[in-house]
Design a protein around this motif. Structure first.
Motif, PDB file in Angstrom:
ATOM      1  N   ASP A  86      52.823 -18.215 -17.215  1.00 56.90           N
ATOM      2  CA  ASP A  86      51.830 -17.157 -17.049  1.00 56.90           C
ATOM      3  C   ASP A  86      52.057 -16.398 -15.751  1.00 56.90           C
ATOM      4  N   LEU A  87      52.412 -17.118 -14.697  1.00 58.97           N
ATOM      5  CA  LEU A  87      52.599 -16.484 -13.397  1.00 58.97           C
ATOM      6  C   LEU A  87      53.820 -15.579 -13.361  1.00 58.97           C
ATOM      7  N   THR A 122      50.114 -12.141  -7.487  1.00 60.25           N
ATOM      8  CA  THR A 122      49.434 -11.838  -6.230  1.00 60.25           C
ATOM      9  C   THR A 122      49.960 -12.807  -5.168  1.00 60.25           C
ATOM     10  N   ALA A 123      49.516 -12.630  -3.923  1.00 62.17           N
ATOM     11  CA  ALA A 123      49.960 -13.520  -2.845  1.00 62.17           C
ATOM     12  C   ALA A 123      49.536 -14.964  -3.136  1.00 62.17           C
ATOM     13  N   ALA A 124      48.315 -15.147  -3.614  1.00 64.89           N
ATOM     14  CA  ALA A 124      47.837 -16.498  -3.925  1.00 64.89           C
ATOM     15  C   ALA A 124      48.647 -17.110  -5.072  1.00 64.89           C
ATOM     16  N   ILE A 169      53.237 -20.502  -7.293  1.00 65.14           N
ATOM     17  CA  ILE A 169      54.581 -20.552  -7.883  1.00 65.14           C
ATOM     18  C   ILE A 169      55.463 -21.472  -7.059  1.00 65.14           C
ATOM     19  N   PHE A 170      55.463 -21.277  -5.731  1.00 68.17           N
ATOM     20  CA  PHE A 170      56.321 -22.092  -4.876  1.00 68.17           C
ATOM     21  C   PHE A 170      55.883 -23.555  -4.865  1.00 68.17           C
TER      22      PHE A 170
END
Length: 186
Positions: free
Chosen positions: A5-6, A12-14, A19-20
């Protein structure tokens, strides 16, 4: 949110932080096909590293064609270039964990450095490839001005960049790395 999904929209930054976190948590599951092929050759790479360690432990350092001091951007590129040309290359660094270490401003590119990175990339260098794999944000600067002053810039994750560059250096054939301080030249 799932990782898929990401990646389907601009995060966004959040979401980027998530993700990381997910990438670090599931490192062993997220590969590109080229990374998977590289991992299949890990046994060969480990055997090569063991042979390198043995050679360095026996103080056979006089058997190198090229000696590179420092493992920053220029040192990494010089060592990789020499090794890929078939020269037996020794890369000396004061701390192996800091191979490819970047400054506090993790920007790759800009008006001057962007041109340099493109030229290094055109000559077969590694900095652009590692930047592509560790980038957080990519943008073109000066888009409202003429083409002569436009430039690419990427913000990178410093730790991921350092880890990827160290992996490339450590797995390069004809390249040995030794942790040492150079105090004088003969």
């Amino acid at each position: 949110e799932s990782l898929i999904d990401l990646f389907e929209k601009q995060p966004t930054a959040a979401q980027s932080k998530n993700i990381f976190k997910l990438i670090n948590k599931y490192k062993s599951c997220i590969y590109t096909s080229s990374e998977h092929a590289k991992r299949m050759n890990d046994k060969e790479a480990e055997a090569r590293r063991n042979a390198q360690r043995k050679m360095l432990e026996n103080n056979e350092t006089d058997k190198f064609d090229i000696l590179i001091v420092g493992a920053g951007h220029a040192g990494c590129e010089a060592a990789l270039c020499a090794a890929r040309m078939g020269k037996r290359t020794l890369l000396l660094t004061s701390n192996v964990d800091r191979i490819g270490h970047t400054s506090c401003n993790p920007a790759m590119g800009g008006l001057a450095k962007g041109q340099l990175i493109k030229e290094i990339d055109a000559l077969g260098g590694e900095i652009a490839r590692v930047t592509d794999r560790s980038g957080i944000q990519f943008r073109t600067l000066n888009t409202r001005k003429g083409p002569a002053v436009r430039s690419s810039r990427a913000q990178i994750d410093r730790q991921i960049y350092r880890d990827l560059m160290r992996e490339v250096i450590m797995n390069q054939e004809n390249l040995w790395v030794k942790e040492a301080m150079v105090t004088r030249l003969l």
